[in-house]
Design a protein around this motif. Structure first.
Motif, PDB file in Angstrom:
ATOM      1  N   ALA A   1       0.833  -1.208   0.000  1.00  0.00           N
ATOM      2  CA  ALA A   1       0.000   0.000   0.000  1.00  0.00           C
ATOM      3  C   ALA A   1       0.867   1.257   0.000  1.00  0.00           C
ATOM      4  O   ALA A   1       0.570   2.231  -0.703  1.00  0.00           O
ATOM      5  N   VAL A   2       1.961   1.230   0.770  1.00  0.00           N
ATOM      6  CA  VAL A   2       2.874   2.379   0.826  1.00  0.00           C
ATOM      7  C   VAL A   2       3.529   2.587  -0.538  1.00  0.00           C
ATOM      8  O   VAL A   2       3.584   3.707  -1.056  1.00  0.00           O
ATOM      9  N   GLN A   3       4.016   1.499  -1.137  1.00  0.00           N
ATOM     10  CA  GLN A   3       4.668   1.611  -2.443  1.00  0.00           C
ATOM     11  C   GLN A   3       3.696   2.087  -3.514  1.00  0.00           C
ATOM     12  O   GLN A   3       4.057   2.912  -4.361  1.00  0.00           O
ATOM     13  N   LYS A   4       2.473   1.599  -3.474  1.00  0.00           N
ATOM     14  CA  LYS A   4       1.459   2.021  -4.448  1.00  0.00           C
ATOM     15  C   LYS A   4       1.214   3.524  -4.337  1.00  0.00           C
ATOM     16  O   LYS A   4       1.133   4.233  -5.349  1.00  0.00           O
ATOM     17  N   GLU A   5       1.109   4.005  -3.104  1.00  0.00           N
ATOM     18  CA  GLU A   5       0.870   5.434  -2.879  1.00  0.00           C
ATOM     19  C   GLU A   5       2.058   6.263  -3.367  1.00  0.00           C
ATOM     20  O   GLU A   5       1.886   7.334  -3.946  1.00  0.00           O
ATOM     21  N   GLU A   6       3.273   5.767  -3.147  1.00  0.00           N
ATOM     22  CA  GLU A   6       4.468   6.479  -3.621  1.00  0.00           C
ATOM     23  C   GLU A   6       4.506   6.543  -5.141  1.00  0.00           C
ATOM     24  O   GLU A   6       4.887   7.559  -5.714  1.00  0.00           O
ATOM     25  N   LEU A   7       4.104   5.450  -5.789  1.00  0.00           N
ATOM     26  CA  LEU A   7       4.071   5.444  -7.253  1.00  0.00           C
ATOM     27  C   LEU A   7       3.034   6.429  -7.781  1.00  0.00           C
ATOM     28  O   LEU A   7       3.270   7.132  -8.763  1.00  0.00           O
ATOM     29  N   THR A   8       1.901   6.466  -7.116  1.00  0.00           N
ATOM     30  CA  THR A   8       0.841   7.390  -7.515  1.00  0.00           C
ATOM     31  C   THR A   8       1.299   8.830  -7.346  1.00  0.00           C
ATOM     32  O   THR A   8       1.086   9.664  -8.220  1.00  0.00           O
ATOM     33  N   LYS A   9       1.942   9.098  -6.222  1.00  0.00           N
ATOM     34  CA  LYS A   9       2.399  10.456  -5.904  1.00  0.00           C
ATOM     35  C   LYS A   9       3.696  10.821  -6.617  1.00  0.00           C
ATOM     36  O   LYS A   9       4.007  11.997  -6.815  1.00  0.00           O
ATOM     37  N   LYS A  10       4.478   9.791  -6.987  1.00  0.00           N
ATOM     38  CA  LYS A  10       5.785   9.967  -7.632  1.00  0.00           C
ATOM     39  C   LYS A  10       6.762  10.718  -6.741  1.00  0.00           C
ATOM     40  O   LYS A  10       7.545  11.550  -7.205  1.00  0.00           O
ATOM     41  N   ALA A  11       6.681  10.445  -5.435  1.00  0.00           N
ATOM     42  CA  ALA A  11       7.590  11.065  -4.468  1.00  0.00           C
ATOM     43  C   ALA A  11       7.528  10.268  -3.170  1.00  0.00           C
ATOM     44  O   ALA A  11       6.620   9.459  -2.966  1.00  0.00           O
ATOM     45  N   GLU A  12       8.495  10.528  -2.287  1.00  0.00           N
ATOM     46  CA  GLU A  12       8.490   9.901  -0.970  1.00  0.00           C
ATOM     47  C   GLU A  12       7.280  10.411  -0.181  1.00  0.00           C
ATOM     48  O   GLU A  12       6.880  11.564  -0.320  1.00  0.00           O
ATOM     49  N   LEU A  13       6.739   9.566   0.653  1.00  0.00           N
ATOM     50  CA  LEU A  13       5.589   9.953   1.473  1.00  0.00           C
ATOM     51  C   LEU A  13       6.042  10.667   2.733  1.00  0.00           C
ATOM     52  O   LEU A  13       7.091  10.358   3.291  1.00  0.00           O
TER      53      LEU A  13
END
Length: 147
Positions: free
Chosen positions: A32-44
């Protein structure tokens, strides 16, 4: 240490201990964290990581409620274990009294004193309590306070 680093270390530990239940949950959180980072294209940010953890915990609590209604004992126990694993990564949950205190202070600051101000008060309280209390608990406490 970021959440991803903590998860990677804990995944290694779970693999060495052959703890399949913990490993499965940690992999889901990491995914879930990696998916969100890919969506955002940046570190969370830490707040965004907290949002993901809260979402994962909420999904499992909702599933638990459904499993209890369906009397699925096998899934109830599994889900309870998953919830306890996810909660290890969340900040300590506030008690109902602590939530009420924050609601009282916020209501005084924004001058909310009737049910008409419910949305306004919820909007002001939620960021303060994000990840520290369940949204349903907050909603019920705000309703109690305003009624």
């Amino acid at each position: 240490m970021s959440l991803k680093e903590v998860l990677n270390n804990d995944i290694k530990t779970a693999m060495k201990a052959r703890d399949k239940a913990t490993l499965d949950v940690l992999r889901m959180i990491k995914s879930a964290v990696q998916k969100e980072e890919l969506t955002k294209k940046a570190e969370l940010t830490a707040e965004e990581e907290l949002t993901i953890l809260s979402r994962e915990a909420k999904q499992r609590r909702d599933s638990l409620a459904e499993f209890i209604k369906a009397e699925r004992e096998d899934l109830i126990e599994k889900t309870k274990v998953e919830i306890s694993i996810v909660e290890k990564y969340l900040p300590k949950q506030l008690s109902a009294e602590e939530v009420q205190e924050i609601i009282r202070e916020t209501a005084k600051d924004i001058e909310a004193d009737s049910m008409k101000a419910f949305g306004k008060l919820m909007g002001a309280v939620m960021p303060k309590l994000k990840g520290k209390a369940d949204g349903n608990v907050i909603k019920e406490e705000v309703k109690k306070f305003l009624s």
